[in-house]
Design an enzyme around this catalytic site. Structure first.
Site, PDB file in Angstrom:
ATOM      1  CG  ASP A  85      -2.077   1.112   1.069  1.00  0.00           C
ATOM      2  OD1 ASP A  85      -2.250   1.686   0.343  1.00  0.00           O
ATOM      3  OD2 ASP A  85      -2.886   1.095   2.264  1.00  0.00           O
ATOM      4  CD1 TRP A 115       3.878  -6.215   5.004  1.00  0.00           C
ATOM      5  CD2 TRP A 115       4.832  -4.562   4.969  1.00  0.00           C
ATOM      6  NE1 TRP A 115       3.438  -5.773   3.907  1.00  0.00           N
ATOM      7  CE2 TRP A 115       4.153  -4.535   3.797  1.00  0.00           C
ATOM      8  CE3 TRP A 115       5.758  -3.177   4.901  1.00  0.00           C
ATOM      9  CZ2 TRP A 115       4.073  -3.433   2.576  1.00  0.00           C
ATOM     10  CZ3 TRP A 115       5.769  -2.425   3.887  1.00  0.00           C
ATOM     11  CH2 TRP A 115       4.944  -2.538   2.873  1.00  0.00           C
ATOM     12  CG  ASP A 163       8.510   1.240   4.130  1.00  0.00           C
ATOM     13  OD1 ASP A 163       8.052   0.675   3.163  1.00  0.00           O
ATOM     14  OD2 ASP A 163       7.724   1.685   4.959  1.00  0.00           O
ATOM     15  CD1 TRP A 207       6.704  -1.245   7.524  1.00  0.00           C
ATOM     16  CD2 TRP A 207       7.784  -2.024   9.396  1.00  0.00           C
ATOM     17  NE1 TRP A 207       5.801  -2.170   8.159  1.00  0.00           N
ATOM     18  CE2 TRP A 207       6.570  -2.552   9.279  1.00  0.00           C
ATOM     19  CE3 TRP A 207       8.814  -2.210  10.410  1.00  0.00           C
ATOM     20  CZ2 TRP A 207       6.161  -3.464  10.130  1.00  0.00           C
ATOM     21  CZ3 TRP A 207       8.407  -3.131  11.312  1.00  0.00           C
ATOM     22  CH2 TRP A 207       7.126  -3.821  11.244  1.00  0.00           C
ATOM     23  CE1 TYR A 243       7.287   3.514   1.599  1.00  0.00           C
ATOM     24  CE2 TYR A 243       5.917   5.382   0.907  1.00  0.00           C
ATOM     25  CZ  TYR A 243       6.198   4.066   0.777  1.00  0.00           C
ATOM     26  OH  TYR A 243       5.817   3.221  -0.165  1.00  0.00           O
ATOM     27  CB  THR A 279       7.382  -0.321  -0.573  1.00  0.00           C
ATOM     28  OG1 THR A 279       7.062   0.549   0.554  1.00  0.00           O
ATOM     29  CG2 THR A 279       7.685  -1.544   0.446  1.00  0.00           C
TER      30      THR A 279
END
Lengths: 145, 427
Positions: free
Chosen positions: A44, A69, A88, A120, A129, A132
């Site tokens: 996401d 994750w 990330d 993260w 951020y 990813t």
């Protein structure tokens, strides 16, 4: 005849192995810069490959968070489910490219190891951020499906 | 004797002088002072909506009655969140800043804003590990007496920073191992959700220090059907809704939390038709009427964050669905500017019939006796405002931001803060 049979069997398996791997990069599920890329099934956010990085490396000048994750995605080529580490990339503003709003297997933030809502970028990569990566770290055992 | 041409000039001069005299007497704009900043007409209003915009890192305040833009608060990195202290006339915003914008030394603060001037009046430094995520609730909570603020930390160890709003200082950091988020539950209690499906109750003393930490048995299965973090409060109860639409009610009034038997927002026919709960902020609740608003869509598993197409309304006293409201298109915007065109009827017709219904991601309800239902979507800064009782679409308004991701209204009218949820039939 035996030799020919063995050759055919070898060719059959070789062909099978050759077809395994990544999908055709000309297709959305084979193109890491697209949200539909098969490894991005639990992202996401913004795939690093669409932001100047690759599916497994961060864009220039950003730092990959060492904690992440975990998700599992099905590779359409071999039908296997692979374990993905979603790390990330941090230190530059949100990339904004190829927004992937895919949440397969996503859990709430209290179940952090499977949550794509957790920011993260923390610890040694404590910054804003950017994007990813989707790094293959293994194949899911069949009895876990 | 004047010649005819001269007479005409004199005549015109006289007429001009007569006509211009009143204007000359009245027209001068008074000299104005330099340096004045406006203040809001009042500190709080039930129909004012704070719209969080994570892209430009700010909260926009708009009046849902007329769409007027009232002001803004800039909030630093992460999804902006805001908490209200009607008693003190203050607003609290947990904020994160990096010394070089997107990198560098991190500092986390809770900034105290005056609720009428929207000016920062104080800030409290916190451990620089506030959780960053897009949730509408759970990242910070204010105790019912507005004294202590709990801010959720994750680095990835979890804890709560306790801010004393009376002394404007950090009172404590309380570890919450294995448990996350913060939900207010009384003057000295916060609750957190744990990875095994349990609930952690944190009780404070009057200095904001840990007095008691109680962990319940698991009340839901986080693997099979986790509850979303986007819970709503009804009196002393919190309502957590699972991905599959089961409502887990937790009563936190007593010494020990009390868990009610889960009940479903969806019946068999709904499930056959693939209706599911979902969205970034998929629940809202009107306290005094006991109406629960749930954003729903049709989709498969893992669509728990997909946009909704309808808002279903439930009477919590009977646990029955009493209304279905179609989610209208909030209207597009680009770079914060609304893309409005033509007369209102044409604009509404185009949005409701010609443009694709992309759905809405968030809902909120005001807490007054003439409640408004406000909906928004992350692709636009437009909001839809409905009469929350009839479901009628009243107007479309714009937040002035690039997007809207969380909608926050005054959470309760002061008298409703501690009302007990009414009795109802046993499920």
């Amino acid at each position: 005849m035996i030799r020919i049979g063995c050759t055919l069997i070898a060719l059959f398996f070789t062909a099978g192995l050759a077809s395994a791997g990544e999908p055709d990069p000309a297709t959305p599920e084979g193109d890491p810069t697209r949200a539909e890329y098969w490894r991005h099934c639990s992202i996401d956010g913004f795939p690093a490959a669409a932001c100047g990085g690759t599916a497994s490396s961060c864009p220039p000048g950003t730092l990959m968070s060492p904690i992440s994750w975990i998700g599992t995605c099905r590779n359409p080529v071999d039908g296997k489910r692979y374990i993905l580490s979603y790390n990330d990339c941090c230190g530059k503003g949100p990339c904004g490219q190829a927004f992937a709003h895919r949440n397969e297997g996503d859990k709430p933030v209290y179940y952090a190891q499977k949550s794509n809502d957790v920011g993260w970028c923390m610890g040694p990569a404590d910054a804003v951020y950017n994007s990813t990566v989707s790094i293959v770290i293994g194949v899911e055992a069949e009895d876990e499906e | 004797m004047l010649r005819p041409g001269r007479r005409c000039q004199w005549g015109l001069a006289v007429i001009g002088w007569v006509l211009g005299l009143p204007a000359a007497l009245l027209a001068e704009v008074p000299v104005e002072p330099v340096g004045k900043s406006e203040v809001l007409p009042r500190a709080f209003d039930p129909h004012w909506v704070w719209a969080s915009d994570g892209l430009i890192e700010r909260l926009n305040l708009v009046d849902a009655d007329d769409g007027r833009f009232l002001g803004q608060i800039d909030s630093g990195w992460g999804m902006p969140g805001i908490l209200f202290s009607p008693a003190k006339g203050e607003l609290y915003v947990p904020e994160t800043y990096f010394s070089r914008g997107t990198r560098g030394e991190r500092s986390d603060v809770t900034t105290v804003y005056d609720a009428t001037s929207l000016a920062p009046v104080a800030e409290v430094a916190m451990p620089p590990k506030r959780a960053i995520n897009p949730l509408p609730t759970g990242n910070a909570a204010l105790s019912d007496d507005e004294r202590f603020l709990a801010v959720f930390n994750m680095d990835p160890a979890t804890s709560l920073s306790i801010v004393d709003t009376a002394t404007r200082s950090l009172a404590a950091e309380i570890p919450t191992p294995g448990c996350s988020l913060a939900y207010a539950a009384g003057p000295r209690r916060f609750a957190a959700l744990c990875a095994d499906g349990a609930l952690l109750a944190i009780d404070l003393d009057d200095a904001g220090q840990l007095a008691r930490r109680t962990r319940s048995a698991p009340f839901f299965d986080p693997e099979a059907d986790p509850v979303t973090e986007k819970a709503v409060r009804w009196g002393n109860r919190w309502l957590f809704v699972s991905f599959e639409g089961w409502v887990h009610e937790v009563d936190l009034a007593g010494d020990e939390p009390r868990f009610e038997t889960p009940w479903s927002l969806l019946d068999e026919r709904d499930r056959e038709q693939s209706w599911r709960i979902g969205g970034l902020q998929h629940l809202a609740l009107h306290q005094s009427s006991g109406r629960l608003f749930s954003l729903v869509h049709r989709g498969g598993p893992d669509t728990h964050k997909d946009a909704g197409t309808e808002i279903w309304v439930y009477d919590l006293a009977t646990r029955e669905r009493v209304q279905r409201i179609e989610a209208h298109n909030p209207g597009p915007s680009v770079m914060g500017y609304p893309l409005q065109f033509g007369p209102d009827w044409l604009y509404r017709f185009a949005l409701d019939t010609l443009m694709p219904a992309i759905g809405v991601d968030m809902i909120a309800v005001t807490q007054d006796d003439a409640p408004l239902l406000v909906t928004g979507a992350m692709y636009t800064a437009g909001l839809c405002v409905y009469d929350a009782r009839s479901g009628e679409l009243l107007r479309r308004i714009f937040t002035g931001g690039m997007t809207a991701q969380v909608l926050t209204t005054l959470p309760h009218l002061p008298a409703a803060a501690t009302h007990e949820a009414p009795n109802r039939r046993t499920p």
